[in-house]
Motif scaffolding. Structure first.
Motif, short mmCIF file in Angstrom:
data_model
loop_
_atom_site.label_atom_id
_atom_site.label_comp_id
_atom_site.label_asym_id
_atom_site.label_seq_id
_atom_site.Cartn_x
_atom_site.Cartn_y
_atom_site.Cartn_z
N ALA A 191 0.84 -1.19 0.00
CA ALA A 191 0.00 0.00 0.00
C ALA A 191 0.88 1.25 0.00
O ALA A 191 1.81 1.35 0.81
N PRO A 192 0.61 2.17 -0.88
CA PRO A 192 1.41 3.40 -0.92
C PRO A 192 1.07 4.31 0.25
O PRO A 192 -0.05 4.27 0.78
N LYS A 193 2.02 5.15 0.63
CA LYS A 193 1.80 6.10 1.72
C LYS A 193 0.73 7.13 1.36
O LYS A 193 0.11 7.73 2.23
N SER A 194 0.48 7.30 0.06
CA SER A 194 -0.52 8.27 -0.38
C SER A 194 -1.92 7.92 0.11
O SER A 194 -2.79 8.79 0.14
N VAL A 195 -2.15 6.68 0.52
CA VAL A 195 -3.46 6.28 1.05
C VAL A 195 -3.81 7.16 2.24
O VAL A 195 -4.97 7.51 2.45
N GLY B 277 -8.87 2.79 4.20
CA GLY B 277 -7.62 2.23 4.72
C GLY B 277 -7.65 0.72 4.89
O GLY B 277 -6.60 0.10 5.10
N SER B 278 -8.81 0.09 4.76
CA SER B 278 -8.89 -1.37 4.97
C SER B 278 -8.11 -2.15 3.92
O SER B 278 -7.66 -3.26 4.19
N GLY B 279 -7.90 -1.57 2.75
CA GLY B 279 -7.15 -2.24 1.70
C GLY B 279 -5.64 -2.22 1.91
O GLY B 279 -4.89 -2.78 1.11
N THR B 280 -5.18 -1.57 2.98
CA THR B 280 -3.74 -1.52 3.23
C THR B 280 -3.22 -2.77 3.94
O THR B 280 -2.02 -2.94 4.09
N VAL B 281 -4.13 -3.65 4.35
CA VAL B 281 -3.73 -4.91 4.98
C VAL B 281 -2.86 -5.67 3.97
O VAL B 281 -3.23 -5.80 2.81
N PRO B 282 -1.71 -6.19 4.38
CA PRO B 282 -0.79 -6.79 3.41
C PRO B 282 -1.25 -8.13 2.81
O PRO B 282 -0.73 -8.54 1.79
N LYS C 150 -8.94 7.02 -10.85
CA LYS C 150 -7.96 8.04 -10.45
C LYS C 150 -6.83 7.40 -9.63
O LYS C 150 -5.65 7.66 -9.89
N THR C 151 -7.18 6.57 -8.68
CA THR C 151 -6.16 5.96 -7.82
C THR C 151 -5.27 5.01 -8.61
O THR C 151 -4.04 5.05 -8.47
N SER C 152 -5.86 4.18 -9.46
CA SER C 152 -5.03 3.25 -10.23
C SER C 152 -4.13 4.02 -11.20
O SER C 152 -2.97 3.64 -11.40
N HIS C 153 -4.64 5.10 -11.76
CA HIS C 153 -3.81 5.93 -12.65
C HIS C 153 -2.66 6.57 -11.86
O HIS C 153 -1.51 6.56 -12.30
N ASP C 154 -2.98 7.13 -10.69
CA ASP C 154 -1.94 7.76 -9.85
C ASP C 154 -0.85 6.77 -9.45
O ASP C 154 0.33 7.11 -9.42
N LEU C 155 -1.26 5.54 -9.16
CA LEU C 155 -0.31 4.51 -8.71
C LEU C 155 0.40 3.83 -9.86
O LEU C 155 1.40 3.15 -9.66
N SER D 83 -4.20 -4.36 -5.68
CA SER D 83 -4.93 -5.26 -4.77
C SER D 83 -5.51 -4.52 -3.57
O SER D 83 -6.49 -4.98 -2.98
N GLY D 84 -4.95 -3.37 -3.22
CA GLY D 84 -5.46 -2.60 -2.09
C GLY D 84 -6.68 -1.75 -2.40
O GLY D 84 -7.34 -1.25 -1.50
#
Length: 157
Positions: free
Chosen positions: A4-8, A21-26, A69-74, A80-81
């Motif tokens: 998960a990127p810090k941008s979250v 933030g729930s998608g930040t679980v590894p 937007k998020t997938s483009h930014d990343l 997966s997050g």
């Protein structure tokens, strides 16, 4: 596994796309995203069906933009997050289902089964539809399958 990127934690768009933030679980972020959707379902469960479905529709439309937007930014299609799609898919699973703890948990299990195994045409859409719409639509379809299963189960019992 995509970290998960810090941008979250810095960008509201990423925060929502990552399911608050729930998608930040590894591991198993989709499962944790679906779990995070359950309390919101409990808050929405007593709404009239029209309001409930309106919320789902708005969440889908906003989700297309958030996920795109998020997938483009990343620079990663369907990281997966990104689990906003799991939120909407679960909420659709539970539309017009009589509220109970058991139903909420059963809906969680049924939705996750369809989301993970992706029977046709869900797998086809997952592989061939791009952008934010593509990220969202396979979970909406899984939610439709799970919704049908839930209602069939309640009808038979």
């Amino acid at each position: 596994m995509n970290r998960a990127p810090k941008s979250v934690w810095r960008r509201p768009t990423h925060f929502f796309a990552f399911g608050l933030g729930s998608g930040t679980v590894p591991w198993a972020p989709g499962t944790f995203g679906t779990l995070a959707a359950i309390p919101f379902y409990w808050m929405m469960a007593d709404l009239p069906l029209g309001w409930y479905l309106s919320i789902c529709f708005v969440a889908f439309v906003v989700g297309v933009w958030l996920c795109d937007k998020t997938s483009h930014d990343l620079g990663v299609h369907d990281h997966s997050g990104i689990v906003w799609d799991e939120f909407v898919g679960y909420w659709l699973t539970m539309a017009a289902v009589p509220f109970s703890w058991e139903a909420a948990l059963w809906g969680f299990v049924v939705f996750r089964i369809f989301d993970v195994f992706k029977p046709w045409p869900i797998r086809w859409a997952d592989r061939r539809v791009a952008g934010g719409f593509g990220i969202m639509i396979d979970d909406v379809m899984a939610g439709g399958y799970a919704w049908s299963t839930m209602h069939l189960w309640f009808w038979l019992h």
